[in-house]
Design a protein around this motif. Structure first.
Motif, PDB file in Angstrom:
ATOM      1  N   LYS A  28       0.852  -1.197   0.000  1.00 43.11           N
ATOM      2  CA  LYS A  28       0.000   0.000   0.000  1.00 43.11           C
ATOM      3  C   LYS A  28       0.883   1.241   0.000  1.00 43.11           C
ATOM      4  CE  LYS A  28      -3.725  -2.146   2.635  1.00 43.11           C
ATOM      5  NZ  LYS A  28      -4.454  -2.130   3.916  1.00 43.11           N
ATOM      6  N   PRO A  29       0.328   2.412  -0.368  1.00 43.07           N
ATOM      7  CA  PRO A  29       1.137   3.643  -0.338  1.00 43.07           C
ATOM      8  C   PRO A  29       1.651   3.938   1.074  1.00 43.07           C
ATOM      9  CG  PRO A  29      -0.901   3.995  -1.555  1.00 43.07           C
ATOM     10  CD  PRO A  29      -1.008   2.642  -0.911  1.00 43.07           C
ATOM     11  N   ALA A  30       2.902   4.389   1.153  1.00 41.12           N
ATOM     12  CA  ALA A  30       3.516   4.719   2.444  1.00 41.12           C
ATOM     13  C   ALA A  30       2.867   5.961   3.042  1.00 41.12           C
ATOM     14  CB  ALA A  30       5.008   4.950   2.259  1.00 41.12           C
ATOM     15  N   VAL A  31       2.872   6.035   4.356  1.00 43.66           N
ATOM     16  CA  VAL A  31       2.335   7.176   5.099  1.00 43.66           C
ATOM     17  C   VAL A  31       3.505   7.862   5.783  1.00 43.66           C
ATOM     18  CG1 VAL A  31       0.826   7.829   7.012  1.00 43.66           C
ATOM     19  CG2 VAL A  31       0.141   6.004   5.466  1.00 43.66           C
ATOM     20  N   GLN A  32       3.534   9.181   5.761  1.00 43.97           N
ATOM     21  CA  GLN A  32       4.669   9.935   6.283  1.00 43.97           C
ATOM     22  C   GLN A  32       5.022   9.543   7.724  1.00 43.97           C
ATOM     23  OE1 GLN A  32       6.563  11.971   4.452  1.00 43.97           O
ATOM     24  NE2 GLN A  32       7.927  12.259   6.165  1.00 43.97           N
ATOM     25  N   ASP A  33       4.048   9.364   8.590  1.00 43.12           N
ATOM     26  CA  ASP A  33       4.314   9.052   9.996  1.00 43.12           C
ATOM     27  C   ASP A  33       5.026   7.712  10.182  1.00 43.12           C
ATOM     28  OD1 ASP A  33       3.183  11.423  10.775  1.00 43.12           O
ATOM     29  OD2 ASP A  33       1.292  10.530  11.428  1.00 43.12           O
ATOM     30  N   TYR A  34       4.818   6.769   9.271  1.00 43.37           N
ATOM     31  CA  TYR A  34       5.399   5.430   9.417  1.00 43.37           C
ATOM     32  C   TYR A  34       6.343   5.081   8.270  1.00 43.37           C
ATOM     33  CZ  TYR A  34       1.719   5.084  12.840  1.00 43.37           C
ATOM     34  OH  TYR A  34       0.914   5.311  13.914  1.00 43.37           O
ATOM     35  N   ARG A  35       6.741   6.058   7.520  1.00 40.98           N
ATOM     36  CA  ARG A  35       7.559   5.835   6.341  1.00 40.98           C
ATOM     37  C   ARG A  35       8.758   4.952   6.635  1.00 40.98           C
ATOM     38  NH1 ARG A  35       8.076  10.147   1.800  1.00 40.98           N
ATOM     39  NH2 ARG A  35       9.220   8.889   0.347  1.00 40.98           N
ATOM     40  N   PRO A  36       9.058   3.957   5.869  1.00 44.78           N
ATOM     41  CA  PRO A  36       8.554   3.630   4.543  1.00 44.78           C
ATOM     42  C   PRO A  36       7.324   2.733   4.563  1.00 44.78           C
ATOM     43  CG  PRO A  36      10.316   2.133   5.036  1.00 44.78           C
ATOM     44  CD  PRO A  36      10.178   3.074   6.229  1.00 44.78           C
ATOM     45  N   PHE A  37       6.707   2.567   5.710  1.00 45.16           N
ATOM     46  CA  PHE A  37       5.555   1.674   5.836  1.00 45.16           C
ATOM     47  C   PHE A  37       4.250   2.446   5.724  1.00 45.16           C
ATOM     48  CE2 PHE A  37       9.120   0.163   8.388  1.00 45.16           C
ATOM     49  CZ  PHE A  37       9.406  -1.001   7.707  1.00 45.16           C
ATOM     50  N   CYS A  38       3.138   1.715   5.621  1.00 45.07           N
ATOM     51  CA  CYS A  38       1.831   2.345   5.491  1.00 45.07           C
ATOM     52  C   CYS A  38       1.129   2.491   6.834  1.00 45.07           C
ATOM     53  CB  CYS A  38       0.955   1.552   4.534  1.00 45.07           C
ATOM     54  SG  CYS A  38       0.493  -0.067   5.186  1.00 45.07           S
ATOM     55  N   SER A  39       1.567   1.735   7.828  1.00 44.07           N
ATOM     56  CA  SER A  39       0.878   1.747   9.119  1.00 44.07           C
ATOM     57  C   SER A  39       1.798   1.246  10.222  1.00 44.07           C
ATOM     58  CB  SER A  39      -0.355   0.843   9.055  1.00 44.07           C
ATOM     59  OG  SER A  39       0.046  -0.509   8.898  1.00 44.07           O
ATOM     60  N   ARG A  40       1.354   1.416  11.429  1.00 42.59           N
ATOM     61  CA  ARG A  40       2.107   0.915  12.583  1.00 42.59           C
ATOM     62  C   ARG A  40       2.185  -0.616  12.535  1.00 42.59           C
ATOM     63  NH1 ARG A  40       3.697   3.148  17.715  1.00 42.59           N
ATOM     64  NH2 ARG A  40       4.716   1.426  18.747  1.00 42.59           N
ATOM     65  N   ALA A  41       1.122  -1.245  12.061  1.00 41.32           N
ATOM     66  CA  ALA A  41       1.097  -2.710  11.990  1.00 41.32           C
ATOM     67  C   ALA A  41       2.203  -3.236  11.060  1.00 41.32           C
ATOM     68  CB  ALA A  41      -0.266  -3.200  11.508  1.00 41.32           C
ATOM     69  N   CYS A  42       2.391  -2.601   9.914  1.00 45.99           N
ATOM     70  CA  CYS A  42       3.439  -3.052   8.995  1.00 45.99           C
ATOM     71  C   CYS A  42       4.826  -2.737   9.552  1.00 45.99           C
ATOM     72  CB  CYS A  42       3.250  -2.430   7.623  1.00 45.99           C
ATOM     73  SG  CYS A  42       1.910  -3.216   6.675  1.00 45.99           S
ATOM     74  N   ALA A  43       4.978  -1.608  10.219  1.00 41.94           N
ATOM     75  CA  ALA A  43       6.256  -1.277  10.853  1.00 41.94           C
ATOM     76  C   ALA A  43       6.584  -2.316  11.928  1.00 41.94           C
ATOM     77  CB  ALA A  43       6.208   0.123  11.448  1.00 41.94           C
ATOM     78  N   ASP A  44       5.594  -2.692  12.709  1.00 41.23           N
ATOM     79  CA  ASP A  44       5.800  -3.705  13.748  1.00 41.23           C
ATOM     80  C   ASP A  44       6.114  -5.076  13.144  1.00 41.23           C
ATOM     81  OD1 ASP A  44       5.422  -1.816  15.711  1.00 41.23           O
ATOM     82  OD2 ASP A  44       3.361  -2.438  16.172  1.00 41.23           O
ATOM     83  N   GLU A  45       5.473  -5.406  12.030  1.00 41.64           N
ATOM     84  CA  GLU A  45       5.743  -6.677  11.356  1.00 41.64           C
ATOM     85  C   GLU A  45       7.191  -6.716  10.877  1.00 41.64           C
ATOM     86  OE1 GLU A  45       5.630 -10.395   9.635  1.00 41.64           O
ATOM     87  OE2 GLU A  45       4.250  -9.510  11.083  1.00 41.64           O
ATOM     88  N   ASP A  46       7.672  -5.612  10.325  1.00 37.87           N
ATOM     89  CA  ASP A  46       9.054  -5.549   9.870  1.00 37.87           C
ATOM     90  C   ASP A  46      10.017  -5.724  11.038  1.00 37.87           C
ATOM     91  OD1 ASP A  46      10.998  -4.856   7.623  1.00 37.87           O
ATOM     92  OD2 ASP A  46      11.529  -3.357   9.141  1.00 37.87           O
ATOM     93  N   LEU A  47       9.752  -5.061  12.156  1.00 34.78           N
ATOM     94  CA  LEU A  47      10.588  -5.196  13.342  1.00 34.78           C
ATOM     95  C   LEU A  47      10.581  -6.638  13.845  1.00 34.78           C
ATOM     96  CD1 LEU A  47      12.353  -3.942  15.521  1.00 34.78           C
ATOM     97  CD2 LEU A  47      10.261  -3.368  16.766  1.00 34.78           C
ATOM     98  N   SER A  48       9.415  -7.252  13.826  1.00 33.98           N
ATOM     99  CA  SER A  48       9.289  -8.645  14.256  1.00 33.98           C
ATOM    100  C   SER A  48      10.133  -9.568  13.376  1.00 33.98           C
ATOM    101  CB  SER A  48       7.824  -9.067  14.207  1.00 33.98           C
ATOM    102  OG  SER A  48       7.681 -10.428  14.479  1.00 33.98           O
ATOM    103  N   ARG A  49      10.152  -9.299  12.080  1.00 36.43           N
ATOM    104  CA  ARG A  49      10.962 -10.114  11.168  1.00 36.43           C
ATOM    105  C   ARG A  49      12.445  -9.962  11.483  1.00 36.43           C
ATOM    106  NH1 ARG A  49       8.019  -9.240   5.266  1.00 36.43           N
ATOM    107  NH2 ARG A  49       6.007 -10.096   5.883  1.00 36.43           N
ATOM    108  N   TRP A  50      12.886  -8.727  11.773  1.00 40.89           N
ATOM    109  CA  TRP A  50      14.289  -8.528  12.125  1.00 40.89           C
ATOM    110  C   TRP A  50      14.629  -9.234  13.422  1.00 40.89           C
ATOM    111  CZ3 TRP A  50      18.331  -7.107   9.459  1.00 40.89           C
ATOM    112  CH2 TRP A  50      18.173  -6.322   8.327  1.00 40.89           C
TER     113      TRP A  50
END
Length: 71
Positions: A28-50
């Motif tokens: 989905k399109p990125a949102v400035q607050d969570y860039r490069p992610f679209c939401s907090r959920a996707c940012a958290d998913e990325d962190l979880s993967r790391w």
């Protein structure tokens, strides 16, 4: 038409053709607050993967203790 008006038209066309960055998790399109992610959920998913070790940085294997040449 003046030169300034024409340059304004070209700038507007460039802005329209510029694609917004997409979220690397869901696309989905990125949102400035969570860039490069679209939401907090996707940012958290990325962190979880790391943190879970699912992302790795390529490099030479790390030897175990005692593998070093003693000499």
């Amino acid at each position: 038409m003046s030169g300034k008006a024409r340059s304004g038209e070209h700038a507007a066309k460039r802005m329209k053709s510029t694609k917004r960055p997409k979220c690397p998790i869901c696309g989905k399109p990125a949102v400035q607050d969570y860039r490069p992610f679209c939401s907090r959920a996707c940012a958290d998913e990325d962190l979880s993967r790391w943190l879970g070790g699912r992302y790795v940085v390529p490099g030479e294997p790390v030897g175990q203790k005692g593998d070093e040449d003693e000499g």
